[in-house]
Motif scaffolding. Structure first.
Motif: not given
Lengths: 164, 264
Positions: B63-79
């Motif tokens: 779950f920790r891994l899933r969150i990290e990937q999700s946050v990372h992808a979201q950050k990239r999408a935001r930028s």
């Protein structure tokens, strides 16, 4: 992700379900990223994240059910004298183990459980808790006092029941 | 029993919420009053025990891994999608004047091409929504509702769920694999969300009716700075959008396969 374990712990205490807690934390992170522009530098990011988590929980299916089924006593009314008032606290606690405390926390209404977790586990100040829960500091103090008394009552019943 | 004026302060005392003077006064009382001292000690013990018992739930490593990937992808999408500065520093007079001048210039341009701006803004909004759906799908433990690599299973699954139908390509001699699909919503319009894979990269294909009212621009997005590659086109009254972190060439190849299937 230094906040993840803490947020997850709070989420599971609120939902009491692993899958729901995971969904709640995930949504909290996505919402936090989306709303990061509204974060004021200098404010406590932990309290800010908890506020998002809590609001997300309250609008979830479990959260709505909880807020409908749990009624909270009027917080302005004086606190009734607890049944365990005669039991010296140190004596009670000397007989309480970690499992008993966990059980007592589990049995508390969600609003009581929440405030104890924020104060004792998260070590937030009364001001930070007031911000996170969107209530006055006076309400934080009275709710915390009620919550602790309720917990002592549950512990007393558990211990007395177990020693019979 | 504890003494009234002091017992009300015991919670605040164990929570370190009293001022220095209040602590001093209370502690001098505690030295003389065994009842209040026992009460304070009990509350402190309770707080310690709760601290130990309260940290009992830990997130699973996956779950920790899933969150990290999700946050990372979201950050990239935001930028990718954010086009406004997010500075939180208080504006100086000079900065404010420059900002006002810039805003006035932008306004003049906007008045001249309001329709274009509105269309652009709606498109950005729609793309943000679709990128969010793509990220949320990748992060989800159950990314698709129909799990199948067989297009003859996936396509019929949508029958009755969508007010349109579409063709899926034959992938046998291509590097792509179909993973499955689910129903997605854009501006309250239902559409198909299909998940493909190419060399461990996931690609989401969205298919909506063209009258969903979202003004997309055709063609691939060419900038290398974009975190995701996007390609969108309109075909037979349907709007197709592919979003992925796969190479642009892969996204384009999949779009060619889908276009060919639409003609078959």
């Amino acid at each position: 992700m230094p906040l993840l374990p803490r947020l997850y712990n709070l989420a599971q205490w609120l939902t009491r379900d692993r899958a729901e807690a995971e969904d709640l934390v995930q949504e909290t992170y996505l919402k936090a990223l989306r709303g990061f522009a509204s974060f004021q530098p200098g404010t406590n990011i932990r309290a800010w994240m908890y506020k998002i988590l809590r609001n997300t929980f309250l609008t979830s299916r479990t959260g709505l059910k909880t807020s409908m089924t749990v009624s909270l006593d009027d917080e302005e009314n004086p606190v009734a004298e607890p049944a365990s008032a005669q039991t010296p606290e140190s004596l009670l606690l000397a007989r309480a183990d970690q499992q008993a405390i966990e059980n007592a926390l589990d049995q508390l209404p969600v609003k009581f459980r929440e405030i104890i977790l924020l104060c004792d586990i998260e070590e937030m100040s009364y001001r930070e808790i007031a911000d996170a829960l969107a209530v006055p500091v006076g309400t934080v103090m009275s709710r915390l006092s009620r919550a602790r008394r309720a917990m002592r009552d549950i512990l007393a019943v558990q211990i007395e029941g177990g020693s019979r | 029993m504890t003494c009234d004026p002091w017992s009300n302060k015991l919670d605040a005392y164990v929570d370190s919420e009293l001022s220095g003077e209040e602590v001093e006064n209370l502690e001098s009382h505690l030295r003389m009053c065994s009842s209040c001292a026992a009460d304070a000690l009990g509350r402190l013990q309770m707080k310690r025990l709760t601290q130990a018992a309260g940290m009992r739930h830990a997130p699973a490593p996956e779950f920790r891994l899933r969150i990290e990937q999700s946050v990372h992808a979201q950050k990239r999408a935001r930028s990718w999608f954010s086009w406004l500065p997010l500075s939180s520093a208080p504006p100086s007079r000079l900065r404010l004047t420059s900002a006002l001048l810039a805003a006035a210039a932008v306004l003049v341009l906007m008045v001249g091409s309001f329709d274009l701006w509105l269309q652009h803004s709606q498109r950005e909004h729609a793309l943000t929504e679709l990128a969010d759906l793509h990220v949320a799908t990748l992060a989800s433990a159950t990314p698709v509702d129909v799990i199948s690599t067989d297009r003859h299973t996936v396509k019929p699954w949508f029958a009755g769920k969508l007010p349109f139908t579409f063709n899926l390509p034959e992938l046998q001699n291509s590097p792509f694999t179909l993973i499955g699909g689910r129903v997605a919503y854009l501006e309250h319009f239902p559409g198909a969300q299909l998940l493909f894979e190419v060399r461990k990269h996931r690609l989401t294909v969205f298919i909506f009716q063209d009258q969903a009212g979202v003004p997309f621009l055709d063609g691939p997005t060419n900038s290398r700075e974009l975190a995701f590659n996007v390609e969108t086109w309109s075909e037979g009254g349907l709007r197709y959008v592919i979003i992925s972190d796969a190479a642009r060439a892969d996204v384009h190849d999949l779009s060619q396969l889908l276009r060919a299937a639409a003609h078959s």
